[in-house]
Design a protein around this motif. Structure first.
Motif, PDB file in Angstrom:
ATOM      1  N   ASP A  22      15.691  13.353 -28.160  1.00  0.00           N
ATOM      2  CA  ASP A  22      16.423  12.446 -27.257  1.00  0.00           C
ATOM      3  C   ASP A  22      15.904  11.017 -27.393  1.00  0.00           C
ATOM      4  OD1 ASP A  22      18.083  14.264 -26.174  1.00  0.00           O
ATOM      5  OD2 ASP A  22      17.151  14.314 -24.185  1.00  0.00           O
ATOM      6  N   LEU A  23      14.594  10.885 -27.483  1.00  0.00           N
ATOM      7  CA  LEU A  23      14.002   9.543 -27.510  1.00  0.00           C
ATOM      8  C   LEU A  23      14.400   8.759 -28.754  1.00  0.00           C
ATOM      9  CD1 LEU A  23      10.423  10.331 -26.128  1.00  0.00           C
ATOM     10  CD2 LEU A  23      12.125   8.834 -25.046  1.00  0.00           C
ATOM     11  N   ILE A  24      14.535   9.439 -29.896  1.00  0.00           N
ATOM     12  CA  ILE A  24      14.890   8.677 -31.097  1.00  0.00           C
ATOM     13  C   ILE A  24      16.326   8.154 -31.000  1.00  0.00           C
ATOM     14  CG2 ILE A  24      13.171   9.851 -32.541  1.00  0.00           C
ATOM     15  CD1 ILE A  24      15.487  11.223 -34.001  1.00  0.00           C
ATOM     16  N   GLY A  25      17.119   8.728 -30.078  1.00  0.00           N
ATOM     17  CA  GLY A  25      18.343   8.061 -29.663  1.00  0.00           C
ATOM     18  C   GLY A  25      19.563   8.285 -30.511  1.00  0.00           C
ATOM     19  N   TRP A  54      13.998   5.698 -12.604  1.00  0.00           N
ATOM     20  CA  TRP A  54      14.466   6.664 -13.603  1.00  0.00           C
ATOM     21  C   TRP A  54      13.532   6.705 -14.803  1.00  0.00           C
ATOM     22  CZ3 TRP A  54      18.351   9.068 -11.091  1.00  0.00           C
ATOM     23  CH2 TRP A  54      18.888  10.180 -11.720  1.00  0.00           C
ATOM     24  N   LYS A  55      12.732   5.639 -14.957  1.00  0.00           N
ATOM     25  CA  LYS A  55      11.670   5.559 -15.974  1.00  0.00           C
ATOM     26  C   LYS A  55      12.185   5.789 -17.404  1.00  0.00           C
ATOM     27  CE  LYS A  55       7.970   5.102 -13.212  1.00  0.00           C
ATOM     28  NZ  LYS A  55       7.014   4.011 -13.260  1.00  0.00           N
ATOM     29  N   ILE A  56      13.266   5.128 -17.729  1.00  0.00           N
ATOM     30  CA  ILE A  56      13.728   5.217 -19.122  1.00  0.00           C
ATOM     31  C   ILE A  56      12.977   4.161 -19.922  1.00  0.00           C
ATOM     32  CG2 ILE A  56      15.722   5.171 -20.657  1.00  0.00           C
ATOM     33  CD1 ILE A  56      17.473   5.751 -18.235  1.00  0.00           C
ATOM     34  N   PRO A  57      12.232   4.590 -20.950  1.00  0.00           N
ATOM     35  CA  PRO A  57      11.400   3.625 -21.684  1.00  0.00           C
ATOM     36  C   PRO A  57      12.270   2.598 -22.431  1.00  0.00           C
ATOM     37  CG  PRO A  57      10.937   5.910 -22.360  1.00  0.00           C
ATOM     38  CD  PRO A  57      12.145   5.956 -21.496  1.00  0.00           C
ATOM     39  N   ASP A  58      11.782   1.363 -22.513  1.00  0.00           N
ATOM     40  CA  ASP A  58      12.481   0.327 -23.285  1.00  0.00           C
ATOM     41  C   ASP A  58      12.822   0.808 -24.697  1.00  0.00           C
ATOM     42  OD1 ASP A  58      12.594  -1.538 -21.311  1.00  0.00           O
ATOM     43  OD2 ASP A  58      11.150  -2.929 -22.197  1.00  0.00           O
ATOM     44  N   TRP A  59      11.909   1.554 -25.280  1.00  0.00           N
ATOM     45  CA  TRP A  59      12.123   1.992 -26.662  1.00  0.00           C
ATOM     46  C   TRP A  59      13.352   2.910 -26.748  1.00  0.00           C
ATOM     47  CZ3 TRP A  59      11.523   6.454 -29.930  1.00  0.00           C
ATOM     48  CH2 TRP A  59      11.484   6.146 -31.298  1.00  0.00           C
ATOM     49  N   LYS A  60      13.566   3.679 -25.696  1.00  0.00           N
ATOM     50  CA  LYS A  60      14.754   4.542 -25.680  1.00  0.00           C
ATOM     51  C   LYS A  60      16.006   3.718 -25.397  1.00  0.00           C
ATOM     52  CE  LYS A  60      16.785   8.788 -24.440  1.00  0.00           C
ATOM     53  NZ  LYS A  60      17.523   9.131 -23.240  1.00  0.00           N
ATOM     54  N   LEU A  61      15.942   2.804 -24.420  1.00  0.00           N
ATOM     55  CA  LEU A  61      17.120   1.990 -24.070  1.00  0.00           C
ATOM     56  C   LEU A  61      17.611   1.194 -25.271  1.00  0.00           C
ATOM     57  CD1 LEU A  61      16.219   0.403 -20.594  1.00  0.00           C
ATOM     58  CD2 LEU A  61      17.863   2.236 -21.023  1.00  0.00           C
ATOM     59  N   ASP A  62      16.654   0.670 -26.057  1.00  0.00           N
ATOM     60  CA  ASP A  62      16.977  -0.156 -27.230  1.00  0.00           C
ATOM     61  C   ASP A  62      18.027  -1.210 -26.870  1.00  0.00           C
ATOM     62  OD1 ASP A  62      16.802  -1.002 -29.864  1.00  0.00           O
ATOM     63  OD2 ASP A  62      18.395   0.341 -30.534  1.00  0.00           O
ATOM     64  N   SER A  63      17.724  -1.983 -25.843  1.00  0.00           N
ATOM     65  CA  SER A  63      18.700  -2.912 -25.284  1.00  0.00           C
ATOM     66  C   SER A  63      18.059  -4.249 -24.951  1.00  0.00           C
ATOM     67  CB  SER A  63      19.272  -2.293 -23.999  1.00  0.00           C
ATOM     68  OG  SER A  63      19.932  -3.279 -23.226  1.00  0.00           O
TER      69      SER A  63
END
Lengths: 694, 694
Positions: free
Chosen positions: B106-109, B639-648
């Motif tokens: 999931d994290l690699i997106g 929700w603690k979604i990491p910046d690296w996952k958001l990629d935004s």
């Protein structure tokens, strides 16, 4: 390209009945004259031009669409430039009119890096330049010696033009302007044709004269060397990167570090700096500028019908070819049912089919009004100089109509582009799984269209302008100062009848449907006015009400325009009685389906009763679906969108959906790769080195 | 990569206040304990694992996301395979649990070509294979010696599994099956991991024994050579081409020309061919198969909350940083207003913020019910063999709950994935123009998520299953045969009170809100039952009513689950009073906003009065927006979604939106191209040859 499939695969056919048979059957069961309807919609000449252009363009390798969806962005944008160049060459060679050039551009199906040069740059030079500036910039731009763009939006400033940060400061000492970007957020952003292509830009910048800010004005700035195409000194310019769609366009950014430009580079038809006095000269006729935006938005409304038609054509044909499940009430083995026969599919597609007609007729109506008024205003402009033309009363009527048109075009732009954008996604989903394939033709088209919901006025922002106009009109009507325009009329009619109530007969009288929509608009207008003027509610707290009001008003306008079109003499003269009756049914389907969806508002305004609403939902709309269904394929055929433009396996005119999907799949370049599937081998392809760079 | 910008550009900063300052201000004005709320939502362990995995993955070059949106499909899919391989290596090296592997994925997106191997292929082998087949296939598949996929959908057959054309014919003479594709439409299609990666497939095919069709069954087929990875003889397999999203997955096609496979390749845990008699052996326990789909759908509901949270996190943070226009009622120069302060933005974003919490709690509730029941059913399965376990009454209750869960999961899957998919597009548009940039992070995420609205049961198709179940329950209740489950209860409660009327106090009693949703479901159920059973309306003519009914029922379930969660002891124990109060407000916002949107149905069912509806719209919802607004950023932070996952760029935790957008734009590879902009030069790039191949 992958090698062709083996013989046993080539021998396979889809399970019957074939798509071509099903579409033949569809066309046989409708008695409407498709060619005549097509002519009524588009005109014979336009259809002929389209045929000619498709023949020409599809024969050129550079316009081949096969790799549009598989290439990376750098390849795509280079190919798009090559296409733009070829288009321009063909245009010169064949002496195309503006209409032919734009039609050819539409047919190739994706934007090119010349897009904003050929539209906003040329238009702005033409409309805001003086004769001297036309000679200096416009003539060269028309010959593509100057390639330009229109640089307004900034990184930190979109909708709010007054908030732009880029500055143009007048230097009286050497009679120049200094263009400067004081911050990072002042960077121009999203500017089409700027990223890699333009060597000039029309830059909107805050004009400062003698320390005073006169607001945003347009300046022509040379940004890249005319020979080397490298950015000029103290200019930083580039492409803003990948987007959800529109990836063949080089939307760009642009920063200035105190760049000097001569006096003549401020576009000076309406405003200018007087060189003798170093003073700012005020706009002569701002209403003409006002008019351009109205024209752009009216065009968006007209186009929205055609954009939506592309999705509806694809989905309707495919849902007539696709079969899934047997009808649950059928007895015996009757085979699978065409998906288009299911009410759950019809309720999604057929109102959109009606919408594309509704938007088309509304756009046409808007353009006609706009052109009539422009002609009248031109009369005015002449009269300013030559002391003849219409009298003051006609002038006032013209200005009044323009204000009405401006507000109308804002609301309709929002409604039409939202309907088209969201409608395309409905069409894509109605195609089931295959809708997700790029070969459906809907996804890429949808992705490229979506910016229309944001540009030329964000669809939510625009609704405030409509509400402001309606509130102003309502105040005037209450003060007994209403005018002769349609908005005043519907507000007056509502006030006159408010006590007695509405009692429209929407189920049998078409004109009462229009009246019910007008009633709801008027009701919501006076409700909003009460909240704002009597209860003194804040503007912000009313934004949601304003958005609802604008939507309601715009739906009224579409319903009204559609009704006027179907009951027009022109339609009566052009179409046989069966087709005319069908057009009425489309009108009713659009109007009653909209009324049903917005039921709570119609009921709350007492425009209709709950009983009428229930009958609308349970009987009228369902019956209209039954009546329109047999003609669905003919009604999209009449739009005459060429297969080459659709670029869709699902929407092919001949219905050969599955062989085409299969052919395209088999040929896609991913099938040239032979994976090494085992995770302990670093190499991803057989017989290749590991991609150590990854 | 393009060269870095000149010094004068590097010195520029965004106009103040900076994004970081604005987000600090947002975080300071909310008193909720973000970390505690995060733990309540996800659990401490999950959050720790996430931190650990982000650290590990983001340090590896292969997972770098910078070129995800600019490369063409052949590059992207190769990189995705490289990522899949590395993930598998890391999994083995670090001995990851299944949960850790899926979280890393999931994290690699983006999907990898192992996606369907690691999910449906392994699951099917595990659940439908015998111990012998586990040894033969599953053990090797778990070690990635066999790479597989799950091949059900065909070119001409999606939703209707019974309509599949691929055949598996039992040959008694040599005790083999012949797998064959009789037509082109029989081609397997959309099969994830099949196009280029798999060397085995679980193929769903119509089983024919002695000329009789026993319906679709699963067969393991070796399709590519284990060494060369070339397709085996009489097998035609490939990738189906580019899609709207999901382009890093090799969705494939597959055709068979009379391919023989041994007896052991039919997955035989539930059904098999007896080799001695050549006879078909019937399923032992079909309800367990039934359970897998319920589990898959419950997972989609739970995930939908997280998927939506990604869009809401991005849009909320950006709308707190973005400022546009001064408030219209403000006096003096107070500067531009944060976009998040506008009611028109709040009404779009904050109900979605409430929805992501609602879906999360609903998904959790569903999983809990499912697991409780699975445990009970496992007790049953044991009891079949060993003659102990629950008595017949408990068995009946278990089966009853399973049927309820199955129908519930169908409706909720449709509602949850539609809410998430459409919600992401609302978030994208709420970001204005920049939402369209790939650097917003929303577009690519949305495009990859959209198939969820179609797969595991098309969202429109599924609503029929819900309606069928509700009608059946209503008939049972009318016959006095209702059960103890929740559906029976709400139908019974409605019948008991129908004469007296509803009179719910939705504006002050939270439990009455839940009751009003239940009332509307029951009302619509009995209305639909009357149309079907009394008026004998055709199934097809009722599909639209069924869709409305299913949506209503699913909204009731979300409201009920959300209410149970916010009033649970677990929540009371885990959160401070302020945060608990805020959770109640989110519940009310979700419920009342939904009620307002569906106003016509609530009114028509007499669940609420028009006065209540008007007060809901004008006061209650608007007041809740005001109350939730100050906590918006904290609520997405939790929700603690990491910046690296958001990629935004827009959704960065630190709010440094504009510098990040600028950095990414400047570095994008299109800026390496130097165009030749003049149409008479064939070459598209300076100093290059014309692209004659184009």
């Amino acid at each position: 390209m992958p090698s062709p499939p083996p013989a046993w695969v080539q021998a396979l056919k889809p399970a019957g009945p074939q798509g071509s048979e099903l579409l033949q059957q569809e066309r046989a069961q409708s008695n409407i004259n498709v060619d005549k309807l097509a002519e009524h919609l588009h005109g014979r000449e336009t259809l002929d031009t389209q045929d000619r252009l498709v023949k020409l363009l599809s024969s050129e390798k550079v316009f081949d669409k096969a790799e549009n969806h598989t290439s990376g962005r750098t390849e795509r944008i280079q190919r798009a430039l090559a296409r733009g160049k070829r288009l321009q060459q063909l245009s010169e060679k064949n002496n195309w009119s503006k209409e032919e050039y734009h039609m050819a551009n539409d047919l190739i199906g994706e934007p090119t890096p010349y897009g904003l040069h050929a539209s906003m740059f040329l238009v702005t030079l033409r409309e805001q330049g003086t004769p001297e500036q036309h000679k200096l910039f416009l003539e060269r731009a028309e010959k593509y010696q100057i390639i330009g763009c229109y640089a307004q939006t900034e990184l930190g400033h979109g909708s709010n033009v007054r908030g732009l940060e880029t500055r143009a400061t007048w230097n009286p000492e050497d009679q120049t302007f200094t263009i400067h970007s004081p911050t990072l957020t002042a960077s121009k952003w999203w500017i089409g044709s700027l990223g890699r292509n333009a060597n000039h830009a029309v830059v909107m910048a805050q004009l400062y004269v003698g320390g005073k800010n006169y607001g945003p004005h347009p300046f022509v700035v040379n940004i890249r060397d005319m020979e080397t195409h490298q950015p000029l000194e103290n200019i930083y310019v580039g492409d803003i990167g990948p987007k959800f769609g529109y990836n063949t366009m080089d939307n760009g950014f642009l920063l200035f570090n105190h760049v000097k430009i001569p006096h003549v580079n401020m576009l000076a038809r309406f405003c200018s700096i007087d060189k003798a006095t170093n003073k700012y000269m005020r706009p002569a006729s701002p209403s003409l500028v006002y008019g351009t935006m109205t024209w752009v938005r009216s065009n968006i409304v007209l186009n929205a019908g055609g954009v939506l038609a592309q999705g509806v054509t694809i989905a309707t044909r495919y849902c007539a070819v696709r079969r899934q499940f047997q009808d649950r009430d059928a007895t015996g083995n009757v085979g699978e049912n065409q998906v288009l026969n299911y009410k759950m599919v019809q309720i999604r597609l057929l109102p959109l089919l009606a919408s594309m007609y509704a938007l088309h007729f509304t756009g046409k109506g808007m353009m006609r009004l706009y052109e009539e008024n422009q002609a009248r205003m031109k009369g005015n402009a002449v009269s300013d100089q030559e002391q003849r033309g219409p009298g003051p009363e006609q002038l006032r009527a013209g200005a009044d109509l323009l204000a009405d048109l401006h507000a109308t075009s804002c609301g309709l732009k929002a409604l039409a582009s939202t309907t088209a954008g969201e409608g395309l996604e409905v069409c894509r989903r109605a195609c089931g799984g295959h809708g997700y394939s790029s070969f459906s033709g809907i996804g890429p088209w949808y992705a490229d269209y979506l910016p229309t919901l944001t540009w030329e006025g964000d669809n939510y922002m625009l609704t405030q302008q409509v509400a402001r106009y309606l509130l102003k009109s309502a105040r005037a009507v209450l003060d007994g100062k209403g005018t002769q325009n349609d908005t005043s009329r519907i507000l007056q009619a509502y006030l006159a009848r408010r006590e007695k109530g509405a009692s429209f007969d929407i189920l049998s009288e078409d004109s009462d449907i229009v009246a019910a929509f007008a009633w709801r608009t008027a009701h919501l207008t006076f409700e909003a006015l009460k909240l704002r003027d009597v209860e003194k509610r804040s503007w912000n707290s009313l934004l949601v009400d304003f958005w609802r009001l604008s939507t309601a008003h715009s739906q009224y306008l579409v319903v009204k325009n559609f009704y006027e079109a179907v009951s027009s003499e022109q339609l009566a003269a052009g179409l046989d009685p069966e087709t005319r009756t069908l057009m009425y049914k489309l009108f009713r389907l659009y109007a009653l389906h909209t009324m049903e969806r917005e039921g709570a508002e119609f009921f709350a305004s007492s425009a209709v009763t709950t009983r009428q609403l229930r009958l609308t939902q349970e009987n009228a709309v369902m019956k209209l679906l039954d009546e329109v269904r047999p003609h669905a394929v003919s009604l999209v055929d009449a739009w005459k969108i060429p297969d080459w433009k659709l670029d869709s396996s699902l929407g092919r005119y001949d219905g050969e959906v599955y062989p085409d999907l299969f052919r395209r799949a088999a040929q896609n370049p991913v099938n040239d790769l032979v994976f090494d599937p085992y995770p302990w081998n670093e190499a991803v392809l057989k017989n290749s080195q590991p991609k150590s760079k990854l």
